[in-house]
Design a protein around this motif. Structure first.
Motif, PDB file in Angstrom:
ATOM      1  N   GLU A  56       2.959  12.314  -0.624  1.00 48.19           N
ATOM      2  CA  GLU A  56       3.321  13.317   0.377  1.00 48.19           C
ATOM      3  C   GLU A  56       4.831  13.399   0.480  1.00 48.19           C
ATOM      4  O   GLU A  56       5.544  12.451   0.167  1.00 48.19           O
ATOM      5  CB  GLU A  56       2.721  12.985   1.737  1.00 48.19           C
ATOM      6  N   ARG A  57       5.308  14.545   0.905  1.00 43.99           N
ATOM      7  CA  ARG A  57       6.738  14.745   1.077  1.00 43.99           C
ATOM      8  C   ARG A  57       7.030  14.916   2.557  1.00 43.99           C
ATOM      9  O   ARG A  57       6.363  15.712   3.242  1.00 43.99           O
ATOM     10  CB  ARG A  57       7.212  15.971   0.304  1.00 43.99           C
ATOM     11  N   GLN A  58       7.988  14.148   3.056  1.00 41.43           N
ATOM     12  CA  GLN A  58       8.434  14.278   4.435  1.00 41.43           C
ATOM     13  C   GLN A  58       9.846  14.851   4.412  1.00 41.43           C
ATOM     14  O   GLN A  58      10.782  14.215   3.907  1.00 41.43           O
ATOM     15  CB  GLN A  58       8.411  12.925   5.144  1.00 41.43           C
ATOM     16  N   SER A  59      10.004  16.035   4.961  1.00 40.81           N
ATOM     17  CA  SER A  59      11.301  16.697   4.915  1.00 40.81           C
ATOM     18  C   SER A  59      11.400  17.732   6.022  1.00 40.81           C
ATOM     19  O   SER A  59      10.418  18.047   6.693  1.00 40.81           O
ATOM     20  CB  SER A  59      11.510  17.367   3.554  1.00 40.81           C
ATOM     21  N   GLY A  60      12.605  18.240   6.192  1.00 42.66           N
ATOM     22  CA  GLY A  60      12.860  19.293   7.155  1.00 42.66           C
ATOM     23  C   GLY A  60      13.895  20.245   6.607  1.00 42.66           C
ATOM     24  O   GLY A  60      14.312  20.137   5.452  1.00 42.66           O
TER      25      GLY A  60
ATOM     26  N   ILE B 100       2.586   7.184  -1.821  1.00 42.98           N
ATOM     27  CA  ILE B 100       4.030   7.299  -2.007  1.00 42.98           C
ATOM     28  C   ILE B 100       4.527   8.435  -1.120  1.00 42.98           C
ATOM     29  O   ILE B 100       3.975   9.541  -1.140  1.00 42.98           O
ATOM     30  CB  ILE B 100       4.401   7.584  -3.473  1.00 42.98           C
ATOM     31  N   ILE B 101       5.551   8.131  -0.344  1.00 43.10           N
ATOM     32  CA  ILE B 101       6.164   9.125   0.530  1.00 43.10           C
ATOM     33  C   ILE B 101       7.508   9.517  -0.062  1.00 43.10           C
ATOM     34  O   ILE B 101       8.412   8.681  -0.169  1.00 43.10           O
ATOM     35  CB  ILE B 101       6.344   8.580   1.955  1.00 43.10           C
ATOM     36  N   VAL B 102       7.644  10.753  -0.455  1.00 44.95           N
ATOM     37  CA  VAL B 102       8.890  11.279  -0.983  1.00 44.95           C
ATOM     38  C   VAL B 102       9.691  11.828   0.192  1.00 44.95           C
ATOM     39  O   VAL B 102       9.207  12.700   0.926  1.00 44.95           O
ATOM     40  CB  VAL B 102       8.634  12.383  -2.026  1.00 44.95           C
ATOM     41  N   VAL B 103      10.885  11.314   0.392  1.00 40.87           N
ATOM     42  CA  VAL B 103      11.672  11.677   1.570  1.00 40.87           C
ATOM     43  C   VAL B 103      12.746  12.697   1.188  1.00 40.87           C
ATOM     44  O   VAL B 103      13.585  12.436   0.316  1.00 40.87           O
ATOM     45  CB  VAL B 103      12.325  10.438   2.208  1.00 40.87           C
ATOM     46  N   GLY B 104      12.717  13.845   1.865  1.00 40.50           N
ATOM     47  CA  GLY B 104      13.698  14.899   1.620  1.00 40.50           C
ATOM     48  C   GLY B 104      13.106  16.051   0.840  1.00 40.50           C
ATOM     49  O   GLY B 104      12.030  15.946   0.230  1.00 40.50           O
ATOM     50  N   GLY B 105      13.787  17.181   0.858  1.00 39.86           N
ATOM     51  CA  GLY B 105      13.326  18.368   0.165  1.00 39.86           C
ATOM     52  C   GLY B 105      13.525  18.297  -1.331  1.00 39.86           C
ATOM     53  O   GLY B 105      14.075  17.337  -1.873  1.00 39.86           O
ATOM     54  N   ALA B 106      13.103  19.343  -2.016  1.00 37.81           N
ATOM     55  CA  ALA B 106      13.172  19.373  -3.472  1.00 37.81           C
ATOM     56  C   ALA B 106      14.603  19.363  -3.989  1.00 37.81           C
ATOM     57  O   ALA B 106      14.851  18.983  -5.138  1.00 37.81           O
ATOM     58  CB  ALA B 106      12.424  20.597  -3.993  1.00 37.81           C
ATOM     59  N   ALA B 107      15.549  19.775  -3.167  1.00 39.33           N
ATOM     60  CA  ALA B 107      16.943  19.716  -3.591  1.00 39.33           C
ATOM     61  C   ALA B 107      17.459  18.284  -3.601  1.00 39.33           C
ATOM     62  O   ALA B 107      18.432  17.972  -4.281  1.00 39.33           O
ATOM     63  CB  ALA B 107      17.811  20.571  -2.671  1.00 39.33           C
ATOM     64  N   THR B 108      16.807  17.425  -2.845  1.00 40.70           N
ATOM     65  CA  THR B 108      17.197  16.011  -2.784  1.00 40.70           C
ATOM     66  C   THR B 108      16.434  15.192  -3.810  1.00 40.70           C
ATOM     67  O   THR B 108      17.022  14.384  -4.547  1.00 40.70           O
ATOM     68  CB  THR B 108      16.938  15.450  -1.376  1.00 40.70           C
ATOM     69  N   ILE B 109      15.124  15.357  -3.843  1.00 37.84           N
ATOM     70  CA  ILE B 109      14.275  14.731  -4.860  1.00 37.84           C
ATOM     71  C   ILE B 109      13.401  15.836  -5.437  1.00 37.84           C
ATOM     72  O   ILE B 109      12.596  16.446  -4.713  1.00 37.84           O
ATOM     73  CB  ILE B 109      13.413  13.602  -4.274  1.00 37.84           C
ATOM     74  N   SER B 110      13.537  16.078  -6.703  1.00 39.43           N
ATOM     75  CA  SER B 110      12.923  17.252  -7.325  1.00 39.43           C
ATOM     76  C   SER B 110      11.407  17.166  -7.376  1.00 39.43           C
ATOM     77  O   SER B 110      10.804  16.094  -7.268  1.00 39.43           O
ATOM     78  CB  SER B 110      13.460  17.426  -8.745  1.00 39.43           C
ATOM     79  N   ASN B 111      10.803  18.323  -7.586  1.00 32.93           N
ATOM     80  CA  ASN B 111       9.350  18.378  -7.748  1.00 32.93           C
ATOM     81  C   ASN B 111       8.901  17.624  -8.995  1.00 32.93           C
ATOM     82  O   ASN B 111       7.787  17.089  -9.026  1.00 32.93           O
ATOM     83  CB  ASN B 111       8.889  19.844  -7.833  1.00 32.93           C
TER      84      ASN B 111
ATOM     85  N   ASP C  89       0.807  -1.217   0.000  1.00 28.19           N
ATOM     86  CA  ASP C  89       0.000   0.000   0.000  1.00 28.19           C
ATOM     87  C   ASP C  89       0.845   1.275   0.000  1.00 28.19           C
ATOM     88  O   ASP C  89       0.373   2.317  -0.457  1.00 28.19           O
ATOM     89  CB  ASP C  89      -0.926   0.032   1.227  1.00 28.19           C
ATOM     90  N   THR C  90       2.055   1.177   0.532  1.00 26.53           N
ATOM     91  CA  THR C  90       2.869   2.386   0.722  1.00 26.53           C
ATOM     92  C   THR C  90       4.290   2.155   0.229  1.00 26.53           C
ATOM     93  O   THR C  90       4.858   1.078   0.438  1.00 26.53           O
ATOM     94  CB  THR C  90       2.918   2.789   2.207  1.00 26.53           C
ATOM     95  N   VAL C  91       4.864   3.164  -0.408  1.00 22.52           N
ATOM     96  CA  VAL C  91       6.246   3.116  -0.853  1.00 22.52           C
ATOM     97  C   VAL C  91       6.950   4.404  -0.444  1.00 22.52           C
ATOM     98  O   VAL C  91       6.432   5.505  -0.672  1.00 22.52           O
ATOM     99  CB  VAL C  91       6.358   2.950  -2.387  1.00 22.52           C
TER     100      VAL C  91
ATOM    101  N   SER D 192       5.953   0.735   8.813  1.00 20.79           N
ATOM    102  CA  SER D 192       4.726   1.061   8.088  1.00 20.79           C
ATOM    103  C   SER D 192       4.305  -0.037   7.116  1.00 20.79           C
ATOM    104  O   SER D 192       3.313   0.135   6.396  1.00 20.79           O
ATOM    105  CB  SER D 192       4.930   2.371   7.301  1.00 20.79           C
ATOM    106  N   GLY D 193       5.058  -1.133   7.078  1.00 23.45           N
ATOM    107  CA  GLY D 193       4.755  -2.189   6.114  1.00 23.45           C
ATOM    108  C   GLY D 193       4.958  -1.745   4.687  1.00 23.45           C
ATOM    109  O   GLY D 193       4.284  -2.226   3.772  1.00 23.45           O
ATOM    110  N   ALA D 194       5.901  -0.836   4.489  1.00 26.89           N
ATOM    111  CA  ALA D 194       6.087  -0.198   3.197  1.00 26.89           C
ATOM    112  C   ALA D 194       7.356  -0.660   2.501  1.00 26.89           C
ATOM    113  O   ALA D 194       8.326  -1.078   3.142  1.00 26.89           O
ATOM    114  CB  ALA D 194       6.129   1.324   3.374  1.00 26.89           C
ATOM    115  N   ALA D 195       7.355  -0.533   1.195  1.00 28.18           N
ATOM    116  CA  ALA D 195       8.566  -0.739   0.404  1.00 28.18           C
ATOM    117  C   ALA D 195       9.359   0.558   0.380  1.00 28.18           C
ATOM    118  O   ALA D 195       8.858   1.626   0.722  1.00 28.18           O
ATOM    119  CB  ALA D 195       8.197  -1.162  -1.012  1.00 28.18           C
ATOM    120  N   MET D 196      10.624   0.462  -0.043  1.00 28.99           N
ATOM    121  CA  MET D 196      11.458   1.647  -0.229  1.00 28.99           C
ATOM    122  C   MET D 196      12.235   1.499  -1.520  1.00 28.99           C
ATOM    123  O   MET D 196      12.879   0.482  -1.753  1.00 28.99           O
ATOM    124  CB  MET D 196      12.414   1.844   0.946  1.00 28.99           C
ATOM    125  N   LEU D 197      12.154   2.501  -2.372  1.00 32.16           N
ATOM    126  CA  LEU D 197      12.832   2.483  -3.659  1.00 32.16           C
ATOM    127  C   LEU D 197      13.719   3.706  -3.803  1.00 32.16           C
ATOM    128  O   LEU D 197      13.413   4.781  -3.277  1.00 32.16           O
ATOM    129  CB  LEU D 197      11.806   2.459  -4.802  1.00 32.16           C
TER     130      LEU D 197
END
Length: 520
Positions: free
Chosen positions: A131-135, A106-117, A55-57, A78-83
């Motif tokens: 969703e994007r999880q970042s700080g 899908i959870i995008v980890v890191g800001g736009a400088a790490t993974i672009s929009n 369900d979640t990546v 979270s029972g999720a995959a990671m790619l």
């Protein structure tokens, strides 16, 4: 050849690698999980971990480690995959895997400088929720990832965010304990307030620090003990990154049933990021290794009672076949070792080293001896060439002393000029010939034309059988610093020579994972 070339350098963790004798002892079965690159390896792991989708990546950067380090245990929780993804474009192989997994989120980890929009936008076409999880930095991103995945956690693993090895090794251990990994600025004198608040909110009662005091300070350790109580905080560390991984796994997996042990290079992070989720889901250890051999300490773990299969992760460019064969490490700095690396960046130490020598008993232009352990190999190889109907090979050059190398180098500089000479001849103290492991071969009275002969072709195809590699191949000058020398062969022993050939390597620098050495 007329050069010198192999010395050593194995960054601090590699330097301590000890010599070990026979690699032929029986051990657990071995296989390999890999793809054509880091992204395809990530997909290969995902297919093993989630054959029926999920369900979640979590989508993490494949070229920048900090934001991804906390994501592995979060994904397991979270029972999720990671790619892995490239920063500005979702690789086609990853996009196809996302379609197969068919996640709702899908959870995008890191800001736009790490993974672009633009990557995030592509992901929006592959899942209902993105969703994007970042700080603001790696530490704030770690806190955001942990808070989103863990409502509570009695145990928290604490690792430096300034480097990757300790957190990578701790990922499966933390996951199996249902614990997050929290990154901290390890050299700070105290635990920052945001991390202290997180521990309170999680209800943490125990902390496991991974790595020595040089990476996570005693000040942070003291604060954790003050916060969580006497006996609450454990530090798991070893003399280097490989030993720290062993310490983590001993503490976490000493009593697990027999099963898999995952092994990755300890000197890069993408493959470990990917397989950490699989290892964490299955509560199995993840070990870090020298890319081309196993230390005696690691071998003891991989032949222990809890390991029935060793799973190498990544291609041969990341982890060589000899790791799966549990071949023990020989020094690449000791000039008496057949694995010694000598090149323009790694001179012999001492520069005037003299090996134990022997007469190989073959036709020789100058009667040169070679290193005594290589003598039989020279004799066997020349005999095999003769038996194959190729006539008599001649040892044109073998061992050279420091003084001899000085004379040859100075002569070539005078004849050719320094720049041209240094593409052909090593400076004294930088020559493989001074180890006694290097030989130049001629056929029919010609050394420099041997590459175009039947003898030269036979040597290129068969020298590995006798423990030799062609040291200076065509197209490798940017790595070795020397022009192509089809006559120059280097003895490394049959085990390494076979692995070198099977892995398709073309320079000893690449095989040993050392920097290119095109110049002094």
């Amino acid at each position: 050849m007329r050069l010198g070339i192999l010395s050593v350098i194995v960054a601090s963790a590699l330097v301590a690698v000890s010599l070990w004798a026979s690699p032929q002892t029986a051990h657990a079965a071995t296989d390999r999980i890999s793809g054509s690159d880091r992204y395809a390896t990530s997909v290969a792991v995902s297919k093993l971990a989630f054959p029926n989708g999920t369900d979640t990546v979590y989508l993490v950067s494949g070229v920048n480690y900090p934001d991804a380090l906390s994501a592995g245990p979060a994904a397991v929780a979270s029972g999720a995959a990671m790619l892995l993804t490239a920063p500005t474009a979702l690789p086609a192989v990853v996009a196809a895997e996302l379609q197969r997994l068919a996640p709702e989120r899908i959870i995008v980890v890191g800001g736009a400088a790490t993974i672009s929009n633009s990557v995030e936008n592509v992901a929006r076409g592959l899942a209902a929720t993105v969703e994007r999880q970042s700080g603001t930095d790696r530490y704030a991103t770690s806190l955001a990832v942990v808070r989103a995945a863990f409502e509570s956690a009695s145990t928290v693993y604490v690792a430096t965010g300034a480097d990757y090895p300790d957190a990578l090794a701790a990922g499966p251990a933390a996951s199996s304990a249902h614990a997050p990994i929290v990154l901290v600025p390890g050299r700070a004198n105290d635990l920052d307030s945001a991390t202290r608040d997180l521990l309170v909110d999680l209800g943490a009662t125990r902390a496991v620090i991974v790595g020595g005091a040089g990476v996570v300070s005693t000040g942070i350790e003291s604060r954790l003990r003050t916060m969580l109580g006497t006996g609450s905080t454990t530090r798991l560390a070893g003399a280097d990154r490989l030993a720290t991984a062993i310490a983590i796994n001993r503490a976490s997996f000493a009593t697990v049933p027999r099963g898999d042990a995952y092994v990755v290079t300890g000197f890069n992070y993408p493959d470990a990021l990917s397989v950490g989720v699989l290892a964490g889901m299955r509560a199995r250890p993840l070990y870090l290794s020298v890319p081309y051999c196993v230390t005696s300490q690691l071998r003891a773990q991989l032949t222990g009672a809890t390991v029935s299969r060793v799973r190498l992760v990544g291609g041969v460019g990341a982890v060589r076949g000899m790791v799966g064969d549990l071949v023990g490490c020989l020094s690449i700095t000791d000039p008496a070792s057949p694995w010694v690396l000598v090149n323009k960046r790694t001179p012999l130490r001492p520069a005037t080293y003299t090996p134990a020598l022997a007469d190989p008993g073959v036709a020789s232009a100058w009667g040169d001896p070679v290193q005594k352990d290589a003598a039989w190999a020279v004799r066997s190889m020349f005999a095999a060439a003769s038996a194959a109907g190729l006539g008599q090979l001649t040892l044109q050059s073998g061992y050279r002393s420091y003084a001899s190398q000085s004379s040859i180098f100075n002569r070539d500089v005078a004849a050719r000029g320094r720049a041209a000479a240094e593409r052909l001849t090593a400076r004294p103290g930088y020559s493989e010939h001074q180890t006694g492991f290097a030989i130049d071969i001629s056929a029919n009275g010609c050394m420099e034309c041997i590459g175009g002969t039947a003898q030269g072709r036979w040597l290129a195809q068969n020298a590995w059988r006798y423990g030799f590699i062609l040291r200076y191949e065509s197209g490798q000058t940017h790595i070795t610093g020397y022009d192509h020398e089809p006559w120059h062969f280097r003895y490394v022993g049959t085990t390494l020579a076979e692995d070198y050939r099977e892995g398709g390597f073309r320079s000893l620098e690449a095989y040993l994972g050392r920097p290119a050495a095109p110049s002094y």
